[in-house]
Design a protein around this motif. Structure first.
Motif, short mmCIF file in Angstrom:
data_model
loop_
_atom_site.label_atom_id
_atom_site.label_comp_id
_atom_site.label_asym_id
_atom_site.label_seq_id
_atom_site.Cartn_x
_atom_site.Cartn_y
_atom_site.Cartn_z
N LEU A 227 0.77 -1.17 0.28
CA LEU A 227 0.32 0.18 0.20
C LEU A 227 1.13 1.01 0.25
N VAL A 228 0.67 2.73 -1.00
CA VAL A 228 1.21 3.63 -1.31
C VAL A 228 0.42 4.35 -1.12
N SER A 229 0.47 5.41 0.18
CA SER A 229 -0.84 6.24 0.42
C SER A 229 0.07 7.48 0.46
N ALA A 230 -1.38 8.42 1.05
CA ALA A 230 -0.48 9.99 1.16
C ALA A 230 -0.36 10.06 2.45
N GLY A 231 -1.14 9.10 2.96
CA GLY A 231 -1.86 9.15 4.92
C GLY A 231 -1.09 8.62 5.34
N ASP A 232 -1.07 8.30 6.32
CA ASP A 232 -0.08 8.10 7.74
C ASP A 232 -1.14 5.96 7.83
N ALA A 233 -0.14 5.14 7.58
CA ALA A 233 -1.52 3.75 7.72
C ALA A 233 -0.74 3.15 8.54
N GLY A 234 -0.49 3.53 9.70
CA GLY A 234 -0.09 3.34 10.97
C GLY A 234 -1.65 2.33 11.26
N TRP A 235 -2.74 2.90 11.34
CA TRP A 235 -4.04 1.55 11.30
C TRP A 235 -4.17 0.37 10.66
N LEU A 236 -3.61 0.19 9.80
CA LEU A 236 -3.61 -0.86 9.24
C LEU A 236 -3.10 -2.47 10.76
N ARG A 237 -2.20 -1.22 11.66
CA ARG A 237 -1.34 -2.55 12.35
C ARG A 237 -2.81 -3.22 13.28
N ASP A 238 -4.08 -1.99 13.53
CA ASP A 238 -5.24 -2.55 14.19
C ASP A 238 -6.23 -3.16 13.53
N ALA A 269 -8.51 2.63 3.00
CA ALA A 269 -7.57 3.05 3.06
C ALA A 269 -7.42 4.16 1.60
N ILE A 270 -8.86 4.20 0.77
CA ILE A 270 -9.84 4.98 0.41
C ILE A 270 -10.80 5.76 0.68
N ASP A 271 -11.32 5.64 1.82
CA ASP A 271 -11.14 6.43 2.74
C ASP A 271 -10.70 7.00 3.51
N GLY A 272 -9.88 7.22 3.79
CA GLY A 272 -8.54 7.67 4.57
C GLY A 272 -7.66 8.79 3.63
#
Length: 294
Positions: A227-238, A269-272
């Motif tokens: 995943l490559v996104s503009a925002g922080d993807a730290g939420w993936l861990r949850d 990811a799209i929502d974020g």
């Protein structure tokens, strides 16, 4: 097509090869990889008839391999077997003549092949005066001078510098393009991955994976995404069912337990924020190798 089926081999009470089965197809480069003592050299020598087998078959084009068939094989052993006191050209001409070529034809063949391998300026040098890398190139020439239909090379890139690796790789690719069935072993997984059409991975005397390079990469990429996104993807861990393997801000590599979990991650990811890319990650040969030999 060279085909090994159900090959077994034991020394004393220890089985070193167990049900070895794979094919080497004409016009394709097949990489044979495994750790030290995995069984690569033993398998190759059985295919060549240099070692006996306890069980299984070795066939070419569906028929048992005969001594006449093996004259159509080219072989480069891991240990060098050239005569150190002979001149390079003289050595390769001699080997070509053993295959029935006249002196004139053998000389033309040997000279052209050595020049193709980058040894054109070393033709009159004694083999023992060559660098280890150039001795390796001469050894490869010895396996090719009679235009074999099946080529079996044990660690052909050992001791070669990056430029020599490219030269030898080009020679092997050219032979495969002419329809030769090429099997080679190597510890240099990056070279194998770049060159090969097909891969065979062996460990502990058993085949752990075999298939096309792209097929194996796709097979082992089924549950891994990038995943490559503009925002922080730290939420993936949850997210339940997600195991994050790599993380750096908006970049993450992770495994999922199902396709549904992958879709949940994509929607979130799209929502974020902006998503630059979301795709299955194709693992490297090194990653596949580590996974299948566990």
């Amino acid at each position: 097509m060279l085909e090994l089926t159900g090959i077994t081999k034991s020394y004393g009470g220890r089985r070193v090869l167990d049900d070895i089965t794979f094919t080497v197809a004409p016009g394709r480069l097949t990489g044979f990889v495994g750790g030290n003592g995995a069984g690569k050299t033993t398998t190759m020598r059985i295919a060549l008839g240099l070692l006996s087998r306890d069980g299984g078959t070795v066939t070419i084009d569906g028929e048992p391999v005969t001594s006449a068939d093996r004259r159509r094989f080219g072989y480069m052993p891991e240990e060098r077997g050239l005569y150190p006191k002979m001149k390079v050209l003289e050595q390769i001409v001699y080997l070509a003549r053993l295959h029935g070529f006249s002196k004139a034809d053998a000389t033309v063949r040997a000279r052209a092949l050595l020049e193709e391998l980058g040894l054109g300026e070393r033709l009159d040098d004694n083999v023992e005066t060559l660098s280890l890398g150039n001795q390796q190139r001469a050894q490869i020439a010895a396996s090719l001078v009679h235009d074999p239909e099946v080529l079996i090379l044990d660690e052909p890139f050992s001791g070669l510098d990056p430029i020599a690796v490219e030269v030898v790789a080009g020679v092997l690719q050219a032979r495969a393009a002419q329809g030769v069935a090429v099997l080679f072993s190597s510890h240099q997984l990056d070279v194998v991955e770049r060159l090969c059409d097909d891969l065979v991975i062996i460990a502990g005397g058993t085949i752990r994976a075999a298939g096309t390079r792209d097929g194996l990469r796709a097979e082992h990429a089924q549950n891994r995404f990038e995943l490559v996104s503009a925002g922080d993807a730290g939420w993936l861990r949850d997210v339940p069912g997600v195991e994050v393997l790599e993380f750096d801000g908006g970049y993450a590599v992770f495994d999922v337990d199902s396709d549904e979990t992958a879709q949940i991650v994509l929607r979130r990811a799209i929502d974020g924020g902006d998503v630059a890319s979301f795709a299955p990650q194709h693992p490297s040969l090194s990653q596949i190798f580590k996974e299948v030999i566990r």
